[in-house]
Scaffold this active site. Structure first.
Site, PDB file in Angstrom:
ATOM      1  N   LYS A  13       0.823  -1.211   0.000  1.00 44.74           N
ATOM      2  CA  LYS A  13       0.000   0.000   0.000  1.00 44.74           C
ATOM      3  C   LYS A  13       0.862   1.268   0.000  1.00 44.74           C
ATOM      4  CE  LYS A  13      -2.248  -0.981   3.852  1.00 44.74           C
ATOM      5  NZ  LYS A  13      -1.558  -2.232   4.255  1.00 44.74           N
ATOM      6  N   ARG A  88      -8.905   1.199   9.693  1.00 42.44           N
ATOM      7  CA  ARG A  88      -8.600  -0.184  10.049  1.00 42.44           C
ATOM      8  C   ARG A  88      -9.695  -0.807  10.900  1.00 42.44           C
ATOM      9  NH1 ARG A  88      -2.568   0.555   9.385  1.00 42.44           N
ATOM     10  NH2 ARG A  88      -1.595  -1.480   9.613  1.00 42.44           N
ATOM     11  N   ARG A 127      12.006  -7.152   5.353  1.00 41.82           N
ATOM     12  CA  ARG A 127      12.143  -5.732   5.009  1.00 41.82           C
ATOM     13  C   ARG A 127      13.216  -5.044   5.857  1.00 41.82           C
ATOM     14  NH1 ARG A 127       6.710  -2.302   4.802  1.00 41.82           N
ATOM     15  NH2 ARG A 127       6.615  -2.781   7.022  1.00 41.82           N
ATOM     16  N   ARG A 160      12.222  -2.493  11.003  1.00 45.36           N
ATOM     17  CA  ARG A 160      11.169  -1.881  11.819  1.00 45.36           C
ATOM     18  C   ARG A 160      10.884  -2.813  12.985  1.00 45.36           C
ATOM     19  NH1 ARG A 160       6.068  -0.019   8.143  1.00 45.36           N
ATOM     20  NH2 ARG A 160       4.943  -0.977   9.867  1.00 45.36           N
ATOM     21  N   ARG A 171       0.203  -8.997  13.438  1.00 47.78           N
ATOM     22  CA  ARG A 171      -0.387  -7.942  12.608  1.00 47.78           C
ATOM     23  C   ARG A 171      -1.333  -8.554  11.565  1.00 47.78           C
ATOM     24  NH1 ARG A 171       4.798  -5.096  10.502  1.00 47.78           N
ATOM     25  NH2 ARG A 171       3.393  -3.739   9.332  1.00 47.78           N
TER      26      ARG A 171
HETATM   27  P1  AMP Z   1       1.357   0.393   9.021  1.00 50.19           P
HETATM   28  O1  AMP Z   1       2.638   1.057   8.683  1.00 50.19           O
HETATM   29  O2  AMP Z   1       0.187   0.979   8.299  1.00 50.19           O
HETATM   30  O3  AMP Z   1       1.423  -1.106   8.872  1.00 50.19           O
HETATM   31  O4  AMP Z   1       1.088   0.686  10.564  1.00 50.19           O
HETATM   32  C1  AMP Z   1       2.004   0.270  11.579  1.00 50.19           C
HETATM   33  C2  AMP Z   1       1.298   0.192  12.918  1.00 50.19           C
HETATM   34  O5  AMP Z   1       0.757   1.466  13.268  1.00 50.19           O
HETATM   35  C3  AMP Z   1       0.110  -0.749  12.970  1.00 50.19           C
HETATM   36  O6  AMP Z   1       0.493  -2.086  13.221  1.00 50.19           O
HETATM   37  C4  AMP Z   1      -0.689  -0.158  14.136  1.00 50.19           C
HETATM   38  O7  AMP Z   1      -0.106  -0.463  15.374  1.00 50.19           O
HETATM   39  C5  AMP Z   1      -0.494   1.330  13.899  1.00 50.19           C
HETATM   40  N1  AMP Z   1      -1.539   1.882  12.988  1.00 50.19           N
HETATM   41  C6  AMP Z   1      -1.337   2.446  11.761  1.00 50.19           C
HETATM   42  N2  AMP Z   1      -2.495   2.857  11.224  1.00 50.19           N
HETATM   43  C7  AMP Z   1      -3.464   2.541  12.135  1.00 50.19           C
HETATM   44  C8  AMP Z   1      -4.875   2.685  12.151  1.00 50.19           C
HETATM   45  N3  AMP Z   1      -5.538   3.239  11.126  1.00 50.19           N
HETATM   46  N4  AMP Z   1      -5.538   2.236  13.248  1.00 50.19           N
HETATM   47  C9  AMP Z   1      -4.887   1.692  14.298  1.00 50.19           C
HETATM   48  N5  AMP Z   1      -3.571   1.507  14.328  1.00 50.19           N
HETATM   49  C10 AMP Z   1      -2.841   1.924  13.266  1.00 50.19           C
END
Ligand code: AMP
Length: 215
Positions: A13, A88, A127, A160, A171
């Protein structure tokens, strides 16, 4: 135009969203990036989010909706948004619908990037990114020329914290349990949902995505 780029962690994404935002002059809004920035800056928000992120759990809806509102208000003059990693949960989806409604606009489509679980684990757990310039690599698919070192600027590559394998698996579970049902919510709300196979080279996915959104 307001689009949601939907899909499990590791579906691409971020990469696809950046490319398509540039092409179509949209603002990419990634809640994950915003939270990571807050964490790096050590703000109160960043500190609050950190323990959820490191455990692979979702940050509370009220926190997420607050940061999205801030960005949307600051950017309201722009053409439209491409949302990445947001919403989410159903609460976030309803909150987004209200915010768009307040500024007299709505969501045009949800685009889902579909990728098989085994690929997601290899992509995420492999990654690596450059701590300095942000260049992204993958141990399996796109290794740096010299192990642990950035091809672009020579700085150290880091993983990360939430890309450790056990956190990656959590996740993916969280995605299935809490995030995937958001698609049903959109279906019920009558929003167009499109699926693109994401298990292909970046260019091929990008071509499909651009064609879809330009149509
Ligand atoms: P991402 O980079 O989008 O995979 O986000 C990394 C982490 O940030 C996720 O595993 C959540 O802990 C938090 N996070 C990011 N976006 C959201 C969201 N819309 N709602 C809740 N937690 C989020």
């Amino acid at each position: 135009m307001n689009i949601i780029l939907f899909g499990p962690p590791g579906a691409g994404k971020g990469t696809q969203g950046e490319l398509v935002a540039e092409r179509l002059d949209l603002v990419r809004l990634s809640t994950g990036d915003l939270l990571r920035e807050a964490r790096t800056e050590g703000t109160e928000l960043g500190q609050k989010a950190q323990r959820y992120m490191d455990a692979g759990e979702l940050v509370p809806d009220s926190v997420i909706l607050g940061i999205v509102r801030e960005v949307m208000e600051a950017q309201s003059h722009r053409a439209g948004f491409i949302f990445d990693g947001f919403p989410r949960t159903e609460t976030q989806a309803a909150g987004l619908a209200d915010m768009l409604d307040e500024v007299g606009t709505a969501l045009d489509a949800v685009v889902v990037l579909d990728v098989a679980d085994e690929t997601l684990v290899r992509r995420l757990a492999g990654r690596l990114s450059c701590a300095k310039c942000g260049a992204v690599y993958n141990r399996h698919f796109e290794p740096p020329r010299e192990e642990g070192k950035c091809d672009v600027c020579g700085s150290a590559l880091v993983q990360r914290p939430d890309d450790r394998e056990e956190t990656v698996r959590r996740r993916l579970e969280v995605y299935r349990e809490q995030t995937a049902p958001v698609l049903d919510w959109y279906e019920g709300a009558g929003v167009a949902i499109h699926h693109i196979p994401g298990d292909r080279p970046i260019d091929a996915v990008q071509a499909d995505l651009t064609a879809l959104l330009s149509a």
